[in-house]
Design an enzyme around this catalytic site. Structure first.
Site, short mmCIF file in Angstrom:
data_model
loop_
_atom_site.label_atom_id
_atom_site.label_comp_id
_atom_site.label_asym_id
_atom_site.label_seq_id
_atom_site.Cartn_x
_atom_site.Cartn_y
_atom_site.Cartn_z
N GLN A 1 0.78 -1.31 -0.04
CA GLN A 1 -0.05 0.14 -0.30
C GLN A 1 1.16 1.28 0.03
O GLN A 1 0.61 2.34 -0.72
CB GLN A 1 -0.90 -0.05 1.26
N GLU A 2 2.08 1.23 0.73
CA GLU A 2 2.83 2.53 0.63
C GLU A 2 3.50 2.51 -0.66
O GLU A 2 3.75 3.76 -1.02
CB GLU A 2 4.03 2.09 1.88
N SER A 3 4.26 1.55 -1.15
CA SER A 3 5.14 1.83 -2.40
C SER A 3 4.90 0.98 -3.47
O SER A 3 5.84 0.76 -4.29
CB SER A 3 6.57 1.70 -1.85
#
Length: 486
Positions: A315-317
């Protein structure tokens, strides 16, 4: 002797005359008022007025953000000065502040209109919007201005929308509308979504970015042609700062950075959809193998489920350890520079350092969740806090409790987080405006990715069991020895 005296006297006069001219020139140069650009550079600070909003300026766990903030930050950096940004409560408040002690300029998503050009000077535009009429899904969709007769139309006062309606009233004398102070475009979308008003007008970009929050607010038609959005400067003074802004915008656009910033910040990307699921499954095959062993090792080190850790990292990267956002967060876990320093991460682009630091920061956030919140809600709250910050999360819990709902249950609190984008709610809590839909999407997506990864892990386990299972000998190969071995 007399001749020598005469020449000395003449030379002395020349020297004195030259000295006087020098002093005069020096006096002129020092008495000249600095230009607006020189004032900014001399003080080392660019003062910018803005508005709180999804496309302008906001704060979350990763720091300050918003398209206008990031663009103004790049301009300040090009001048070699710091950015000091001041949000105002309304469009009219932002316009009035331009040219005052708080604002060398305004970066607030302002539309260039004839009325505003009478009191402001504008930069070259950097994108365009149309004015969009919205209505509630399920009600009759208006097709033109005449269909609004007898309906409730709400707009923001002193906005480009109210200016446009004044123009349209010359053609449609029966056109009526109401202007309500203290509202923002997201408030209008919420009021249409709930049925509180029938119609409202918002900018097309705001509608595009925020429509996922209020799905019942639908676009009917545009009431204007595309209009330019630009920075605003005071009418008084010189053109030096405006000209510097125009040079920056031209170079920023030519470099491709402006288009990249638009794609990152003016397009809603947090909603999970089928295409997102398909992309995730492709990356499970193409990217996850590069990181899975590391996810498992770090998860074991901190007593976490590796699938949850991997889902957060995705979800972050999107499992890209070189990822960088407009805010300057970087790496597999998209750490800010202050967070990286706090967690002892020296190289944010090193995937193991990023994962280890991000995991410790997540656990630190989780440790600060109130003790009376139990699992699994405790984990969901920690993820929301990791995304938006614990202050804004606590504000949402306050709103939840005020409404008589349970502030200890994620399913209740997630309904109130998006309200932090509406002034009538965020003005009543401690930490103010926040893009509250983001943590809701964040938690939903992470939970979904984790479920897929759990399924994928089980499927892989079964596949390996099948591959490692001892094969029975063919019947043609059976003999006494083989039968005994069975």
């Amino acid at each position: 002797m007399l001749g020598f005296y005469f020449h000395l006297k003449k030379a002395t006069k020349r020297i004195l005359y030259g000295l006087l001219l020098f002093l005069f020139a020096l006096t002129l140069s020092t008495s000249r008022a600095p230009t607006q650009l020189e004032e900014v550079i001399n003080r080392g600070e660019l003062r910018v007025i803005t508005l709180m909003g999804s496309t302008t300026y906001f704060q979350n766990a990763k720091g300050e953000g918003g398209f206008e903030y990031w663009l103004a930050s790049a301009f300040a950096a090009s001048l070699g000065v710091e950015l000091k940004i001041t949000p105002r409560e309304s469009v009219s408040g932002a316009i009035v502040a331009v040219g005052g002690p708080l604002g060398d300029m305004a970066a607030a998503g302002l539309t260039v209109t004839p009325q505003r050009q009478k009191v402001l000077r504008f930069s070259e535009p950097y994108y365009e919007v149309t004015q969009k009429l919205i209505y509630r899904n399920g009600s009759r969709r208006p097709r033109d201005i005449e269909d609004l007769a007898g309906g409730q139309l709400l707009v923001i006062p002193q906005s480009s929308h109210s200016e446009r309606l004044e123009e349209l009233k010359n053609e449609y004398p029966s056109l009526e509308w109401r202007e309500a102070s203290g509202l923002e475009m997201l408030d209008l979308m919420a009021m249409v979504d709930s049925g509180e008003v029938e119609y409202a007008i918002v900018d097309s970009i705001s509608f595009q970015v925020d429509r996922g929050i209020y799905p019942r607010a639908r676009g009917a038609f545009d009431i204007s042609d595309p209009q330019p959005i630009a920075w605003a400067f005071p009418r008084h003074g010189d053109d030096s700062l405006v000209e510097a802004a125009n040079r920056f915008l031209e170079e920023y656009a030519a470099s491709g950075e402006l288009d990249r910033l638009k794609k990152r910040s003016l397009i809603q990307t947090n909603e999970f959809n089928f295409a997102g699921s398909q992309l995730f499954m492709k990356r499970v095959s193409s990217r996850l193998p590069d990181y899975q062993e590391m996810f498992q090792e770090v998860a074991q080190k901190y007593g976490l489920e590796w699938q949850l850790l991997a889902a957060i990292a995705y979800q972050e990267s999107h499992w890209d350890h070189k990822a960088t956002s407009p805010t300057g967060v970087r790496g597999l876990m998209m750490l800010t520079l202050p967070t990286a320093k706090e967690m002892g991460v020296k190289n944010r682009l090193d995937p193991r350092q990023s994962l280890d630091g991000g995991t410790r920061y997540f656990l630190q956030t989780k440790s600060r969740i109130p003790d009376d919140i139990s699992e699994p809600d405790r984990t969901w709250f920690a993820m929301a806090g990791y995304n938006i910050g614990l202050g804004h999360l606590e504000d949402a819990r306050v709103l939840t409790e005020r409404a008589g709902r349970n502030p200890h249950l994620w399913n209740d609190v997630k309904e109130f987080l998006p309200l932090l984008q509406q002034k009538k709610y965020y003005s009543t809590v401690k930490y103010g405006y926040a893009r509250g839909y983001e943590p809701v999407s964040y938690v939903r997506n992470v939970r979904h990715f984790r479920t897929i990864l759990n399924w994928h892990t089980l499927d892989e386990k079964r596949r390996l069991e099948r591959e490692n299972r001892l094969e029975l000998p063919n019947s043609s190969d059976w003999n006494t020895g083989s039968m005994l071995s069975l």
